[in-house]
Write a protein that holds these residues in place. Structure first.
Motif, PDB file in Angstrom:
ATOM      1  N   ASN A   1     -25.729  -8.186  -5.581  1.00  0.00           N
ATOM      2  CA  ASN A   1     -25.139  -7.754  -6.853  1.00  0.00           C
ATOM      3  C   ASN A   1     -23.668  -8.122  -6.984  1.00  0.00           C
ATOM      4  OD1 ASN A   1     -25.624  -6.700  -9.306  1.00  0.00           O
ATOM      5  ND2 ASN A   1     -24.944  -4.622  -8.771  1.00  0.00           N
ATOM      6  N   GLU A   2     -22.926  -7.898  -5.873  1.00  0.00           N
ATOM      7  CA  GLU A   2     -21.481  -8.185  -5.868  1.00  0.00           C
ATOM      8  C   GLU A   2     -21.223  -9.650  -6.195  1.00  0.00           C
ATOM      9  OE1 GLU A   2     -18.624  -6.216  -5.214  1.00  0.00           O
ATOM     10  OE2 GLU A   2     -20.186  -4.768  -5.817  1.00  0.00           O
TER      11      GLU A   2
ATOM     12  N   GLU B   1     -17.072 -16.201 -17.115  1.00  0.00           N
ATOM     13  CA  GLU B   1     -16.257 -15.613 -18.198  1.00  0.00           C
ATOM     14  C   GLU B   1     -14.876 -16.285 -18.244  1.00  0.00           C
ATOM     15  OE1 GLU B   1     -16.646 -13.941 -21.173  1.00  0.00           O
ATOM     16  OE2 GLU B   1     -18.553 -14.142 -20.089  1.00  0.00           O
TER      17      GLU B   1
ATOM     18  N   LEU C   1     -20.552 -14.212 -12.502  1.00  0.00           N
ATOM     19  CA  LEU C   1     -20.480 -13.915 -13.947  1.00  0.00           C
ATOM     20  C   LEU C   1     -19.018 -13.884 -14.410  1.00  0.00           C
ATOM     21  CD1 LEU C   1     -23.121 -11.181 -14.917  1.00  0.00           C
ATOM     22  CD2 LEU C   1     -23.065 -13.590 -15.564  1.00  0.00           C
ATOM     23  N   HIS C   2     -18.212 -13.245 -13.568  1.00  0.00           N
ATOM     24  CA  HIS C   2     -16.785 -13.155 -13.877  1.00  0.00           C
ATOM     25  C   HIS C   2     -16.165 -14.557 -13.950  1.00  0.00           C
ATOM     26  CE1 HIS C   2     -12.749 -11.571 -14.023  1.00  0.00           C
ATOM     27  NE2 HIS C   2     -12.407 -12.375 -13.009  1.00  0.00           N
TER      28      HIS C   2
ATOM     29  N   TYR D   1     -23.254 -11.726  -7.627  1.00  0.00           N
ATOM     30  CA  TYR D   1     -23.712 -12.016  -8.984  1.00  0.00           C
ATOM     31  C   TYR D   1     -22.603 -11.717 -10.007  1.00  0.00           C
ATOM     32  CZ  TYR D   1     -27.139 -12.468 -12.759  1.00  0.00           C
ATOM     33  OH  TYR D   1     -27.822 -12.874 -13.869  1.00  0.00           O
ATOM     34  N   LYS D   2     -22.012 -10.523  -9.793  1.00  0.00           N
ATOM     35  CA  LYS D   2     -20.916 -10.105 -10.689  1.00  0.00           C
ATOM     36  C   LYS D   2     -19.741 -11.082 -10.609  1.00  0.00           C
ATOM     37  CE  LYS D   2     -21.059  -5.118 -11.354  1.00  0.00           C
ATOM     38  NZ  LYS D   2     -20.559  -3.842 -10.778  1.00  0.00           N
TER      39      LYS D   2
END
Ligand code: ZN
Length: 243
Positions: A83-84, A94, A90-91, A86-87
């Protein structure tokens, strides 16, 4: 003596023409400098346009690179388990998108600037063309003046043999010799001094000049002396006007 004075007047006019013939073309120099400056202005305007376009291309290339990066990150996403991580990806995506949007804004600004610069360039070209036409006309006018002057001088020179004939050969050769080193070669006697070097002339000589007995030269500067009252100046004046 009057004929010699006429010849001298003609020679002075010819010399004046030759002097002006040398000076006239120099007047064109400042026009050439102005033309160069105008050409420089256009070059700068064009350079400005090119710089804007170059920056725009750079931005667009940057956007493509960022889009490539995003694709790569997006391709990684399905395989990420944690999850970490993945975030974080994504960041990262962005961040790239934000950079793209900044660059896209910059491109819009540059497109406007380029349009403006092109319009200014066109304006400059029209104005500069007008100014150059004016300068060319000025140069052409100078060339025309010069041609006229040359023609005038040639006409004066054509008169010379005729006037020379009227002067006594000995006096003429004396005159020709003196004028090579001193101009004017023939000067009036002013009171009792030489009209060329202002030195005093001996009374005996003064009397002889006044009496038109002999042609005398100044013992100091060697110019030919004449007594103004002995020659009809109005005759010499006429020569000047017709010359
Ligand atoms: Zn003298």
């Amino acid at each position: 003596m009057i004929n010699l004075l006429k010849l001298q007047r003609l020679d002075t006019n010819i010399a004046d023409c030759i002097q002006k013939e040398k000076e006239l073309p120099r007047q064109k120099d400042k026009f050439f400098i102005q033309k160069e400056r105008l050409a420089e202005e256009i070059k700068n305007s064009e350079e400005h346009c090119r710089k804007i376009q170059a920056e725009q291309r750079e931005c667009e290339a940057g956007i493509e690179q960022l889009q490539e990066k995003i694709k790569k990150y997006e391709g990684q996403l399905p395989d990420i388990k944690r999850n970490e991580e993945y975030k974080a990806v994504l960041h990262e995506i962005e961040m790239q998108k934000k950079q793209i949007s900044n660059k896209e804004e910059r491109v819009l600004v540059l497109m406007d600037a380029h349009e403006e610069a092109l319009a200014k360039l066109e304006e400059d070209k029209t104005r500069v063309q007008g100014e150059i036409s004016k300068l060319d006309a000025e140069c052409a006018a100078i060339d025309a003046d010069l041609a006229e002057l040359v023609q005038h001088r040639k006409a004066l020179q054509a008169k010379r043999p005729e006037l020379k004939e009227e002067v006594e050969p000995q006096l003429l050769s004396l005159y020709e010799r003196i004028r090579k080193v001193r101009v004017p070669a023939v000067v009036p006697l002013n009171a009792e001094s030489c009209g060329g070097c202002f030195m005093t002339i001996r009374p005996q000589i003064v009397n002889e000049i006044m009496g038109s007995e002999k042609v005398h030269t100044c013992q100091h500067c060697h110019r030919i002396l004449y007594y103004p009252d002995n020659v009809s100046l109005s005759g010499a004046e006429t020569i000047e006007e017709s010359a």
